[in-house]
Write a protein that holds these residues in place. Structure first.
Motif, PDB file in Angstrom:
ATOM      1  N   CYS A 294       0.836  -1.197   0.000  1.00  0.00           N
ATOM      2  CA  CYS A 294       0.000   0.000   0.000  1.00  0.00           C
ATOM      3  C   CYS A 294       0.874   1.252   0.000  1.00  0.00           C
ATOM      4  O   CYS A 294       0.628   2.191  -0.765  1.00  0.00           O
ATOM      5  N   ARG A 295       1.893   1.266   0.831  1.00  0.00           N
ATOM      6  CA  ARG A 295       2.783   2.427   0.944  1.00  0.00           C
ATOM      7  C   ARG A 295       3.525   2.703  -0.365  1.00  0.00           C
ATOM      8  O   ARG A 295       3.653   3.841  -0.798  1.00  0.00           O
ATOM      9  N   ASP A 296       3.989   1.626  -1.033  1.00  0.00           N
ATOM     10  CA  ASP A 296       4.792   1.769  -2.245  1.00  0.00           C
ATOM     11  C   ASP A 296       3.974   1.733  -3.535  1.00  0.00           C
ATOM     12  O   ASP A 296       4.550   1.754  -4.621  1.00  0.00           O
ATOM     13  N   HIS A 297       2.652   1.656  -3.431  1.00  0.00           N
ATOM     14  CA  HIS A 297       1.753   1.592  -4.598  1.00  0.00           C
ATOM     15  C   HIS A 297       2.194   0.506  -5.583  1.00  0.00           C
ATOM     16  O   HIS A 297       2.373   0.748  -6.765  1.00  0.00           O
ATOM     17  N   MET A 298       2.345  -0.695  -5.057  1.00  0.00           N
ATOM     18  CA  MET A 298       2.799  -1.833  -5.858  1.00  0.00           C
ATOM     19  C   MET A 298       1.614  -2.614  -6.410  1.00  0.00           C
ATOM     20  O   MET A 298       0.566  -2.689  -5.775  1.00  0.00           O
ATOM     21  N   GLN A 299       1.823  -3.208  -7.570  1.00  0.00           N
ATOM     22  CA  GLN A 299       0.838  -4.119  -8.154  1.00  0.00           C
ATOM     23  C   GLN A 299       0.869  -5.413  -7.332  1.00  0.00           C
ATOM     24  O   GLN A 299       1.941  -5.960  -7.076  1.00  0.00           O
ATOM     25  N   VAL A 300      -0.294  -5.885  -6.896  1.00  0.00           N
ATOM     26  CA  VAL A 300      -0.368  -7.098  -6.083  1.00  0.00           C
ATOM     27  C   VAL A 300      -1.396  -8.061  -6.661  1.00  0.00           C
ATOM     28  O   VAL A 300      -2.309  -7.662  -7.395  1.00  0.00           O
ATOM     29  N   GLU A 301      -1.214  -9.312  -6.332  1.00  0.00           N
ATOM     30  CA  GLU A 301      -2.208 -10.339  -6.631  1.00  0.00           C
ATOM     31  C   GLU A 301      -2.646 -10.923  -5.298  1.00  0.00           C
ATOM     32  O   GLU A 301      -1.838 -11.503  -4.572  1.00  0.00           O
ATOM     33  N   LEU A 302      -3.908 -10.732  -4.970  1.00  0.00           N
ATOM     34  CA  LEU A 302      -4.456 -11.220  -3.711  1.00  0.00           C
ATOM     35  C   LEU A 302      -5.151 -12.552  -3.931  1.00  0.00           C
ATOM     36  O   LEU A 302      -5.835 -12.736  -4.934  1.00  0.00           O
ATOM     37  N   LYS A 303      -4.991 -13.445  -2.988  1.00  0.00           N
ATOM     38  CA  LYS A 303      -5.783 -14.675  -2.980  1.00  0.00           C
ATOM     39  C   LYS A 303      -6.908 -14.452  -1.989  1.00  0.00           C
ATOM     40  O   LYS A 303      -6.674 -14.210  -0.808  1.00  0.00           O
ATOM     41  N   ILE A 304      -8.133 -14.534  -2.492  1.00  0.00           N
ATOM     42  CA  ILE A 304      -9.313 -14.250  -1.693  1.00  0.00           C
ATOM     43  C   ILE A 304     -10.153 -15.516  -1.564  1.00  0.00           C
ATOM     44  O   ILE A 304     -10.440 -16.170  -2.552  1.00  0.00           O
ATOM     45  N   TRP A 305     -10.538 -15.846  -0.324  1.00  0.00           N
ATOM     46  CA  TRP A 305     -11.455 -16.963  -0.090  1.00  0.00           C
ATOM     47  C   TRP A 305     -12.843 -16.373   0.088  1.00  0.00           C
ATOM     48  O   TRP A 305     -13.070 -15.508   0.934  1.00  0.00           O
TER      49      TRP A 305
ATOM     50  N   THR B 189      -8.410 -15.067  -7.376  1.00  0.00           N
ATOM     51  CA  THR B 189      -7.363 -14.060  -7.305  1.00  0.00           C
ATOM     52  C   THR B 189      -7.896 -12.718  -7.792  1.00  0.00           C
ATOM     53  O   THR B 189      -8.761 -12.665  -8.668  1.00  0.00           O
ATOM     54  N   ALA B 190      -7.382 -11.671  -7.202  1.00  0.00           N
ATOM     55  CA  ALA B 190      -7.709 -10.310  -7.602  1.00  0.00           C
ATOM     56  C   ALA B 190      -6.396  -9.559  -7.751  1.00  0.00           C
ATOM     57  O   ALA B 190      -5.557  -9.583  -6.847  1.00  0.00           O
ATOM     58  N   THR B 191      -6.212  -8.916  -8.881  1.00  0.00           N
ATOM     59  CA  THR B 191      -4.983  -8.188  -9.155  1.00  0.00           C
ATOM     60  C   THR B 191      -5.277  -6.702  -9.218  1.00  0.00           C
ATOM     61  O   THR B 191      -6.281  -6.280  -9.797  1.00  0.00           O
ATOM     62  N   GLY B 192      -4.404  -5.901  -8.631  1.00  0.00           N
ATOM     63  CA  GLY B 192      -4.578  -4.458  -8.666  1.00  0.00           C
ATOM     64  C   GLY B 192      -3.590  -3.769  -7.752  1.00  0.00           C
ATOM     65  O   GLY B 192      -2.681  -4.383  -7.195  1.00  0.00           O
ATOM     66  N   ILE B 193      -3.795  -2.470  -7.582  1.00  0.00           N
ATOM     67  CA  ILE B 193      -2.962  -1.660  -6.706  1.00  0.00           C
ATOM     68  C   ILE B 193      -3.815  -1.255  -5.503  1.00  0.00           C
ATOM     69  O   ILE B 193      -4.944  -0.779  -5.656  1.00  0.00           O
ATOM     70  N   ILE B 194      -3.265  -1.436  -4.322  1.00  0.00           N
ATOM     71  CA  ILE B 194      -3.991  -1.129  -3.095  1.00  0.00           C
ATOM     72  C   ILE B 194      -4.047   0.385  -2.927  1.00  0.00           C
ATOM     73  O   ILE B 194      -3.013   1.053  -2.932  1.00  0.00           O
TER      74      ILE B 194
ATOM     75  N   VAL C 180      -6.228 -14.489   1.992  1.00  0.00           N
ATOM     76  CA  VAL C 180      -5.439 -15.625   2.464  1.00  0.00           C
ATOM     77  C   VAL C 180      -4.055 -15.682   1.842  1.00  0.00           C
ATOM     78  O   VAL C 180      -3.237 -16.525   2.210  1.00  0.00           O
ATOM     79  N   GLY C 181      -3.752 -14.783   0.906  1.00  0.00           N
ATOM     80  CA  GLY C 181      -2.425 -14.786   0.307  1.00  0.00           C
ATOM     81  C   GLY C 181      -2.172 -13.512  -0.475  1.00  0.00           C
ATOM     82  O   GLY C 181      -3.095 -12.798  -0.860  1.00  0.00           O
ATOM     83  N   LEU C 182      -0.881 -13.233  -0.711  1.00  0.00           N
ATOM     84  CA  LEU C 182      -0.489 -12.006  -1.397  1.00  0.00           C
ATOM     85  C   LEU C 182       0.790 -12.258  -2.183  1.00  0.00           C
ATOM     86  O   LEU C 182       1.722 -12.882  -1.676  1.00  0.00           O
ATOM     87  N   THR C 183       0.810 -11.775  -3.416  1.00  0.00           N
ATOM     88  CA  THR C 183       2.022 -11.790  -4.233  1.00  0.00           C
ATOM     89  C   THR C 183       2.222 -10.374  -4.743  1.00  0.00           C
ATOM     90  O   THR C 183       1.312  -9.775  -5.298  1.00  0.00           O
ATOM     91  N   LYS C 184       3.434  -9.836  -4.510  1.00  0.00           N
ATOM     92  CA  LYS C 184       3.731  -8.468  -4.960  1.00  0.00           C
ATOM     93  C   LYS C 184       4.480  -8.538  -6.286  1.00  0.00           C
ATOM     94  O   LYS C 184       5.297  -9.425  -6.512  1.00  0.00           O
TER      95      LYS C 184
END
Length: 106
Positions: free
Chosen positions: A53-64, A71-76, A100-104
């Motif tokens: 969030c601080r660095d405005h990075m693209q992330v892939e979230l694993k959502i249950w 998965t949801a991809t975006g910038i927080i 449940v998971g995060l990939t930056k």
């Protein structure tokens, strides 16, 4: 060698109601239980979310959600500790307890 055709051989003898119930049963069988994260994993996930969030990075979230993981991809754009929600820049939002998971991505 015997070649078994599985349920195909019985389809002609099945009522439509039975076929519907079998399909529903198969869908329920594919349900995934929510992964339980231990204290260390939750702490690591929290730190990674804050950094992303601080660095405005693209992330892939694993959502249950609803017994499935997607998965949801975006910038927080925002982490709301009071409402316990994560907001992405495209307007989507997710409760913390379903992440449940995060990939930056750099």
């Amino acid at each position: 060698m015997i070649r078994d055709r599985g349920n195909i051989k019985w389809n002609a003898m099945m009522l439509p109601e039975h076929v519907k119930l079998l399909r529903e049963w198969q869908e329920r069988n594919e349900d995934v239980e929510k992964p339980e994260l231990d204290e260390w994993a939750l702490q690591e996930l929290s730190e990674q979310l804050q950094i992303a969030c601080r660095d405005h990075m693209q992330v892939e979230l694993k959502i249950w959600e609803a017994a499935h993981i997607f998965t949801a991809t975006g910038i927080i754009s925002k982490l709301d500790d009071i409402k316990r929600m994560l907001y992405l820049e495209d307007g989507r939002r997710f409760p913390f307890q379903f992440i449940v998971g995060l990939t930056k991505y750099e």
